[in-house]
Design a protein around this motif. Sequence first.
Motif, PDB file in Angstrom:
ATOM      1  N   HIS A 131       0.822  -1.206   0.000  1.00 23.36           N
ATOM      2  CA  HIS A 131       0.000   0.000   0.000  1.00 23.36           C
ATOM      3  C   HIS A 131       0.860   1.262   0.000  1.00 23.36           C
ATOM      4  O   HIS A 131       0.470   2.280  -0.598  1.00 23.36           O
ATOM      5  CB  HIS A 131      -0.948  -0.013   1.203  1.00 23.36           C
ATOM      6  CG  HIS A 131      -2.074  -0.982   1.044  1.00 23.36           C
ATOM      7  ND1 HIS A 131      -2.974  -1.273   2.051  1.00 23.36           N
ATOM      8  CD2 HIS A 131      -2.462  -1.732  -0.025  1.00 23.36           C
ATOM      9  CE1 HIS A 131      -3.855  -2.144   1.611  1.00 23.36           C
ATOM     10  NE2 HIS A 131      -3.561  -2.448   0.364  1.00 23.36           N
ATOM     11  N   PHE A 132       2.004   1.220   0.647  1.00 17.95           N
ATOM     12  CA  PHE A 132       2.939   2.357   0.608  1.00 17.95           C
ATOM     13  C   PHE A 132       3.394   2.610  -0.831  1.00 17.95           C
ATOM     14  O   PHE A 132       3.388   3.755  -1.301  1.00 17.95           O
ATOM     15  CB  PHE A 132       4.141   2.067   1.511  1.00 17.95           C
ATOM     16  CG  PHE A 132       5.294   3.016   1.309  1.00 17.95           C
ATOM     17  CD1 PHE A 132       5.250   4.308   1.805  1.00 17.95           C
ATOM     18  CD2 PHE A 132       6.425   2.613   0.604  1.00 17.95           C
ATOM     19  CE1 PHE A 132       6.308   5.190   1.617  1.00 17.95           C
ATOM     20  CE2 PHE A 132       7.488   3.471   0.409  1.00 17.95           C
ATOM     21  CZ  PHE A 132       7.432   4.769   0.912  1.00 17.95           C
ATOM     22  N   TRP A 133       3.775   1.547  -1.522  1.00 22.05           N
ATOM     23  CA  TRP A 133       4.256   1.712  -2.891  1.00 22.05           C
ATOM     24  C   TRP A 133       3.123   2.165  -3.812  1.00 22.05           C
ATOM     25  O   TRP A 133       3.296   3.060  -4.643  1.00 22.05           O
ATOM     26  CB  TRP A 133       4.870   0.409  -3.391  1.00 22.05           C
ATOM     27  CG  TRP A 133       5.625   0.588  -4.672  1.00 22.05           C
ATOM     28  CD1 TRP A 133       5.183   0.326  -5.933  1.00 22.05           C
ATOM     29  CD2 TRP A 133       6.948   1.119  -4.814  1.00 22.05           C
ATOM     30  NE1 TRP A 133       6.144   0.645  -6.857  1.00 22.05           N
ATOM     31  CE2 TRP A 133       7.245   1.142  -6.195  1.00 22.05           C
ATOM     32  CE3 TRP A 133       7.904   1.567  -3.920  1.00 22.05           C
ATOM     33  CZ2 TRP A 133       8.468   1.597  -6.696  1.00 22.05           C
ATOM     34  CZ3 TRP A 133       9.120   2.018  -4.404  1.00 22.05           C
ATOM     35  CH2 TRP A 133       9.395   2.031  -5.773  1.00 22.05           C
ATOM     36  N   VAL A 134       1.952   1.550  -3.642  1.00 26.25           N
ATOM     37  CA  VAL A 134       0.796   1.920  -4.464  1.00 26.25           C
ATOM     38  C   VAL A 134       0.415   3.376  -4.245  1.00 26.25           C
ATOM     39  O   VAL A 134       0.036   4.083  -5.182  1.00 26.25           O
ATOM     40  CB  VAL A 134      -0.400   0.997  -4.136  1.00 26.25           C
ATOM     41  CG1 VAL A 134      -1.704   1.547  -4.712  1.00 26.25           C
ATOM     42  CG2 VAL A 134      -0.145  -0.412  -4.671  1.00 26.25           C
ATOM     43  N   SER A 135       0.519   3.844  -3.000  1.00 24.92           N
ATOM     44  CA  SER A 135       0.128   5.231  -2.690  1.00 24.92           C
ATOM     45  C   SER A 135       0.983   6.254  -3.427  1.00 24.92           C
ATOM     46  O   SER A 135       0.564   7.392  -3.622  1.00 24.92           O
ATOM     47  CB  SER A 135       0.208   5.478  -1.180  1.00 24.92           C
ATOM     48  OG  SER A 135       1.555   5.566  -0.744  1.00 24.92           O
ATOM     49  N   LYS A 136       2.165   5.849  -3.870  1.00 23.71           N
ATOM     50  CA  LYS A 136       3.070   6.771  -4.556  1.00 23.71           C
ATOM     51  C   LYS A 136       3.212   6.489  -6.045  1.00 23.71           C
ATOM     52  O   LYS A 136       3.549   7.381  -6.823  1.00 23.71           O
ATOM     53  CB  LYS A 136       4.456   6.727  -3.911  1.00 23.71           C
ATOM     54  CG  LYS A 136       4.486   7.297  -2.494  1.00 23.71           C
ATOM     55  CD  LYS A 136       5.881   7.264  -1.916  1.00 23.71           C
ATOM     56  CE  LYS A 136       5.945   7.979  -0.578  1.00 23.71           C
ATOM     57  NZ  LYS A 136       5.643   9.432  -0.698  1.00 23.71           N
ATOM     58  N   HIS A 137       2.956   5.230  -6.446  1.00 24.40           N
ATOM     59  CA  HIS A 137       3.257   4.850  -7.830  1.00 24.40           C
ATOM     60  C   HIS A 137       2.081   4.225  -8.568  1.00 24.40           C
ATOM     61  O   HIS A 137       2.232   3.859  -9.737  1.00 24.40           O
ATOM     62  CB  HIS A 137       4.432   3.864  -7.843  1.00 24.40           C
ATOM     63  CG  HIS A 137       5.664   4.400  -7.191  1.00 24.40           C
ATOM     64  ND1 HIS A 137       6.554   5.236  -7.831  1.00 24.40           N
ATOM     65  CD2 HIS A 137       6.148   4.240  -5.920  1.00 24.40           C
ATOM     66  CE1 HIS A 137       7.534   5.556  -7.001  1.00 24.40           C
ATOM     67  NE2 HIS A 137       7.310   4.966  -5.836  1.00 24.40           N
ATOM     68  N   GLY A 138       0.923   4.077  -7.926  1.00 26.14           N
ATOM     69  CA  GLY A 138      -0.202   3.444  -8.575  1.00 26.14           C
ATOM     70  C   GLY A 138      -0.187   1.937  -8.408  1.00 26.14           C
ATOM     71  O   GLY A 138       0.644   1.374  -7.696  1.00 26.14           O
ATOM     72  N   ASP A 139      -1.109   1.271  -9.081  1.00 33.71           N
ATOM     73  CA  ASP A 139      -1.359  -0.152  -8.839  1.00 33.71           C
ATOM     74  C   ASP A 139      -0.163  -1.022  -9.208  1.00 33.71           C
ATOM     75  O   ASP A 139       0.481  -0.826 -10.239  1.00 33.71           O
ATOM     76  CB  ASP A 139      -2.573  -0.597  -9.647  1.00 33.71           C
ATOM     77  CG  ASP A 139      -3.069  -1.969  -9.226  1.00 33.71           C
ATOM     78  OD1 ASP A 139      -2.696  -2.422  -8.126  1.00 33.71           O
ATOM     79  OD2 ASP A 139      -3.849  -2.570  -9.991  1.00 33.71           O
ATOM     80  N   VAL A 140       0.124  -1.978  -8.350  1.00 32.69           N
ATOM     81  CA  VAL A 140       1.082  -3.051  -8.625  1.00 32.69           C
ATOM     82  C   VAL A 140       0.610  -4.268  -7.843  1.00 32.69           C
ATOM     83  O   VAL A 140       0.185  -4.154  -6.697  1.00 32.69           O
ATOM     84  CB  VAL A 140       2.526  -2.659  -8.239  1.00 32.69           C
ATOM     85  CG1 VAL A 140       2.636  -2.324  -6.763  1.00 32.69           C
ATOM     86  CG2 VAL A 140       3.505  -3.771  -8.592  1.00 32.69           C
ATOM     87  N   LYS A 141       0.644  -5.430  -8.474  1.00 34.16           N
ATOM     88  CA  LYS A 141       0.165  -6.644  -7.822  1.00 34.16           C
ATOM     89  C   LYS A 141       1.218  -7.191  -6.870  1.00 34.16           C
ATOM     90  O   LYS A 141       2.414  -6.993  -7.058  1.00 34.16           O
ATOM     91  CB  LYS A 141      -0.205  -7.706  -8.868  1.00 34.16           C
ATOM     92  CG  LYS A 141      -1.239  -7.233  -9.878  1.00 34.16           C
ATOM     93  CD  LYS A 141      -2.482  -6.653  -9.215  1.00 34.16           C
ATOM     94  CE  LYS A 141      -3.480  -6.129 -10.245  1.00 34.16           C
ATOM     95  NZ  LYS A 141      -4.578  -5.367  -9.600  1.00 34.16           N
ATOM     96  N   SER A 142       0.750  -7.920  -5.868  1.00 31.67           N
ATOM     97  CA  SER A 142       1.643  -8.435  -4.829  1.00 31.67           C
ATOM     98  C   SER A 142       2.753  -9.298  -5.401  1.00 31.67           C
ATOM     99  O   SER A 142       3.901  -9.219  -4.972  1.00 31.67           O
ATOM    100  CB  SER A 142       0.844  -9.236  -3.799  1.00 31.67           C
ATOM    101  OG  SER A 142      -0.089  -8.419  -3.140  1.00 31.67           O
TER     102      SER A 142
END
Length: 585
Positions: A287-298
């Motif tokens: 969620h930290f990464w998504v909050s800055k870079h958009g969607d990425v799957k686990s």
Amino acid sequence: MAIIKQAARQTLGQLIGANNPVVTVPDDSQRQYSWTKKEVDVYWADIEKFKDGRESGRESSSEYFIGPVVTITAETASGRALLDGQQRLTTSTILLAVIRDILWQTNAPEAKLSANNIQRDYIARKSGRKDPMEYFLVLSLFDRDFFRDYIQTWSEISGECARTEAATRPSHHLIKDAYNNLYAKVRSRLQSMADDEDRLDYLDLLRECLIYGLVFVEIQTPSSSDANEVFETINSRGKDLSTVDLVRNFLMEKSTGSHEKDRVNNAWRSLLDDFQRREDIEKFLRHFWVSKHGDVKSHSLYVTIRKSLTEHFDQRPQVYGVGKFSAELENAASRYAELISQNTGDSDFDATLSEVKALSADALYPLLLSASERYEYHEMQALLQAALSYYVRWTVVGTRESTLLEENLFGVAKDLSKGESLENAAKRVAGWIPDDDAFFAAFKEASIPKQAQSRYLLAKLEAHLRSDAGIHEEISFGAGKVHVENIYPSNPEVHLKVDDHDSWLNRLGNLTLLSGKRNQVTSVRPFPEKAHIYSSSSMLISSRAQVASLWDSETGRWRMQGIVERQDYMARIALSVWPSSINVG
């Protein structure tokens, strides 16, 4: 390409013990203890199966290969730095400690001698009375002291470990759980044996299986970079290593000095202290990464993080390094912990966050995490309300494809982190909320099989009914306080079972709330035998929301049209509970 010095067969007794180099989990690489009951149970089942086979005398059962370990064994280094295999070696040491403790508790002189030998030969020992304790397996800084206190620092006089260290991290609780689990399993086996001789024989054979029969392949590498490459290759094929561990190893590898390594360790210490469960740490990182870079799957998160950060770290001059990323991670972790625990200090905001948790609406957290970097929690209420209405109307009741909702929310989170205003972000989210006509139509037909979701929807409707009735008494909806009840029961008497039984069962019009735990006997009775429970209930959703319309008193049968009527009534209330129009300023 990684350099491998050699790959050698090693028994457990050759890896850890008094006559071997100390095995140390480096502070700058490797995770904490993470085996849950599931992994410990599998480990024990394998050990028991191996022991039984070994005692049969079959040559094929003389050894049990438990997997590879990766170590750094540089020419100038004393001891071995363990990069992979910590979980297996730690659990094996815990099982040896269990055997040691049970042997001591038998009070037989022979058993106490065996207990002392296990301690001195394979767990820890003192060379002299005033010498420091030498530990044969040294865990990383996050678990080291607790593991020593709970498992390794054992008194040959009392037959006990001090156990004065408090369990403050998820890994500490897992170490305790593993010990208690294995202790109970060994004790259970001993209870079925006739006398002390049989029990001592069992313990001695179990010890031999571990020390001499448990076999690893030790992959020796000359440097940490080589070890990390082997480490990642091995664990990319299984679940042994998590994304969080891989990211930490990568940051350590990219650190340019002790200051940056300390910065990474400080960030990871915060992660361990902020979250109660390892699953929350894993979720936070994504969620930290998504909050800055958009969607990425686990499944692709680590590869994505490594590729992106490598580009930044390798730039010259470097403007974004390991220290800055670690600082961002640490700062975000504390805010994320406040969000998921509903402990922001703002009571209204926390109350709405509790709804997010009740629905397991994890897709909202990256958006909230991104907003919280620049805005106070009370300023984020409109954004949260809009996102919650969007989630309920689109996903929970509308049962529409959640992928689009996630893409939308993650995109807004990314734009917020890049400077978009909170007001504009809230307006964008509010614009995606399904309109009243669509929501009303979906609600009238909604069937909610997930009890957490139906419980949430009914609780919100109950709160609205109470507000309209001027009832201000707070109701606790905690576990055991209120339960979801099927009015038309899941197991009705045969002659009262309706056609299309399953299609009616979880319709919202057939669900209500009652105080206390569910009474299975009462639940399956015909309506006349439980009508008084509904009419006298403190829950208005039961006593004042058309529950009686589900029973036809003239024919003495269930009336499915009553579910339709009651659900239509509930749908009209729902339009106000989850509004499409949000005041975003």
